[in-house]
Write a protein that holds these residues in place. Structure first.
Motif: not given
Lengths: 413, 159
Positions: A113-118, A129-133, B61-63, B88-92
């Motif tokens: 599961v991927v989410g736009a939240d850390s 396997f949840g990971t933030g992006m 921290g935050s995404s 942050f690395y991925r985002n950049a």
């Protein structure tokens, strides 16, 4: 053969993958919330592709709900319009994304599961396997149903013994941040094992996994067991097959004896700066906050209510309680916890992220000091950058609200 | 030459752009909020081509993608850090903001100093003649950068 991360990703891909490899992996669900969806939608539109699967797309409104400003309301209207254009299958506005995705059975062992939240790493509590992006990564997943990942090395925490009275999963999570530091697990997955973890509820495991990112972790995994099966019975949206580590090779193993811990507090400016609560008892407190994806669940409210029952909060302190979800709020009402909070003088808000991100419902002034059950105490997070944020368990937070000073909950019992 | 904006270790996304300032997707507004509380002198004075030089774990921290966007929109050429937090690395990389890892540079420069960065070669030269080289990007990440970010990379059918 491999760690939980290697095993989950290997099964998804139908071949054995190892730490260090870059893989393009199919995802089970893609999530964004009111704060990250607007940028994700912009990137999604630039891609110019349809949703890979509207039924595997989840949008949650939790960060500023109800909208506190015209700006927030405008962004939320934009998200609603996009959701109807794209016929998004899952729109939830009943609490914090991570709590709601787990409660609603989207999260199952072995899922990606991927989410736009850390804090998407929280799903590891159920062996997913949840990971933030960021938003653009999520836009790519929305359009393709895939994401690229570097298969992570894993740091394993062996948590032996049992937590003592008034010592909780939060204290353990803070102790782990202190042990390896805020970048100790950067680019790594974290696994939690040992007798202290086996004895934990789903909620407590979520508290641990939630704070994997506070060590830089990509995800924080607990081996799924009968506790997970019981929780998911009648709740899981699909059949699942648990994935466990098989002859894993860890990059590092850190052992902590849970029995040796006492109530901990993380000091500004980040979660690796720790002190036992009893060493900070001279620090006066302006605000106490109980809630968040770390500690806003029913057992957290139960702990806080049991500390507060029969007390009122100190006149020098204000207290905000934000249940993590509507289900949590309803159960807490039924059990009388909400009554206890209100009688003690607390403000109880609607379910959501509450004041954790400093946008509404209890913002801090310059120089103020807060004790909160959230996961982050970075400068400026809850309001003025000179405000001081101390992280603690619900018991320590509630005890501090009663005295108006940082308080070891064992002192009150 | 590029002006150096030097920041420390463990700079969080709350310090890059506090949550209160990212209730927008407007790049101009985000640029004005970059480091707004951590370095209030940054946004009014940063010039196109400047470089942020950071310590360890920059962007923890935050995404929130607002963080790299705010720095990119402020006009900087690149961020050179001892290390970056993963999201942050991925985002950049995804948005095409050059982020470079160099362990020694942070200790060798002062805030307000100047350097010359050759992005293509990863060579950094200081005004006193000292030269540093950044670590090469991993092959897959380099491909995303060369494609111009993750969106053109996906549009080219490469994911």
């Amino acid at each position: 053969m491999g760690t939980m991360s290697e095993e989950i990703l290997s099964r998804k891909l139908g071949r054995e993958v190892r730490a260090g490899e870059i893989v393009i992996v199919p995802v089970d669900y893609v999530m964004a919330h009111d704060q990250t969806a607007p940028l994700a939608i912009e990137s999604f539109r630039r891609l110019g592709m349809p949703l890979f699967d509207p039924q595997r797309t989840i949008i949650v409104f939790d960060h500023i709900i109800p909208a506190a400003t015209v700006q927030a309301a405008t962004l939320q209207r934009g998200i609603r319009n996009w959701m109807s254009e794209e016929r998004v299958g899952n729109f939830l506005q009943e609490g914090i994304c991570h709590q709601v995705l787990v409660e609603r059975g989207f999260v199952t062992p072995g899922a990606v599961v991927v989410g736009a939240d850390s804090h998407t790493c929280t799903y590891g509590a159920l062996g997913a396997f949840g990971t933030g992006m960021g938003s653009t990564d999520i836009a790519v997943a929305l359009a393709t149903g895939k994401t690229w990942l570097r298969v992570p090395e894993t740091i394993r925490f062996e948590l032996s013994g049992q937590l003592g009275p008034h010592v909780y999963a939060k204290d353990l999570a803070l102790a782990m941040c202190g042990a390896i530091g805020v970048d100790g697990a950067n680019y790594h997955a974290v696994e939690y094992g040992g007798s202290a973890v086996r004895a934990m509820s789903i909620s407590e495991r979520m508290t641990l996994a939630n704070m994997a990112i506070e060590m830089g972790g990509k995800t924080g995994l607990v081996e799924p067991d009968e506790v997970v099966d019981e929780y998911l019975a009648g709740r899981a949206r699909e059949e699942y097959e648990p994935v466990l580590p098989r002859n894993p090779r860890y990059s590092r193993v850190v052992e902590i004896d849970a029995s040796s811990l006492e109530p901990m507090v993380a000091l500004p400016p980040d979660p690796e700066h720790l002190a036992p609560a009893h060493e900070l008892q001279d620090l006066p407190i302006d605000q106490v906050f109980i809630g968040t994806c770390t500690n806003g669940r029913l057992d957290d409210l139960e702990i806080a209510a049991s500390v507060l029952r029969g007390h009122t909060i100190s006149p020098r302190t204000r207290m905000v309680v934000t249940p993590a979800s509507r289900q949590v709020l309803l159960s807490a009402m039924e059990r009388g916890y909400i009554q206890t909070f209100v009688e003690a003088g607390a403000t109880v808000t609607n379910p959501g992220c509450g004041p954790c991100i400093g946008r509404h419902q209890g913002v801090l002034a310059a120089g103020e000091r807060a004790v909160t059950t959230q996961n982050r105490n970075f400068p400026g997070r809850m309001g003025d950058p000179t405000a001081e944020i101390y992280l603690a368990s619900p018991a320590t937070a509630a005890a501090s609200a009663i005295t108006g000073y940082i308080t070891d909950p064992r002192r009150l019992s | 030459m590029s002006r150096i904006w030097k920041v420390g270790d463990n700079i969080s996304t709350d310090e890059i752009i506090p949550g209160r300032y990212n209730v927008t997707t407007d790049r101009e507004q985000l640029a004005k909020a970059a480091f707004i509380e951590y370095r209030p002198d940054y946004a009014p004075n940063v010039r196109p081509g400047d470089v942020v030089v950071a310590g360890r774990n920059f962007g923890m921290g935050s995404s929130r993608e607002h963080a790299p966007i705010s720095l990119q929109a402020s006009g900087i050429q690149a961020i050179v850090a001892r290390s970056f937090a993963r999201i942050f690395y991925r985002n950049a990389i995804n948005i095409g903001l050059p982020i470079l890892v160099c362990d020694e540079l942070h200790g060798a420069v002062e805030d307000g100093g100047a350097l010359h960065l050759a992005l293509a070669s990863g060579r950094i030269e200081l005004t006193d003649g000292r030269v540093f080289h950044v670590e090469p990007l991993p092959e897959f990440v380099l491909q995303i950068v060369q494609a111009g970010g993750i969106i053109p990379f996906v549009q080219a059918g490469r994911l």
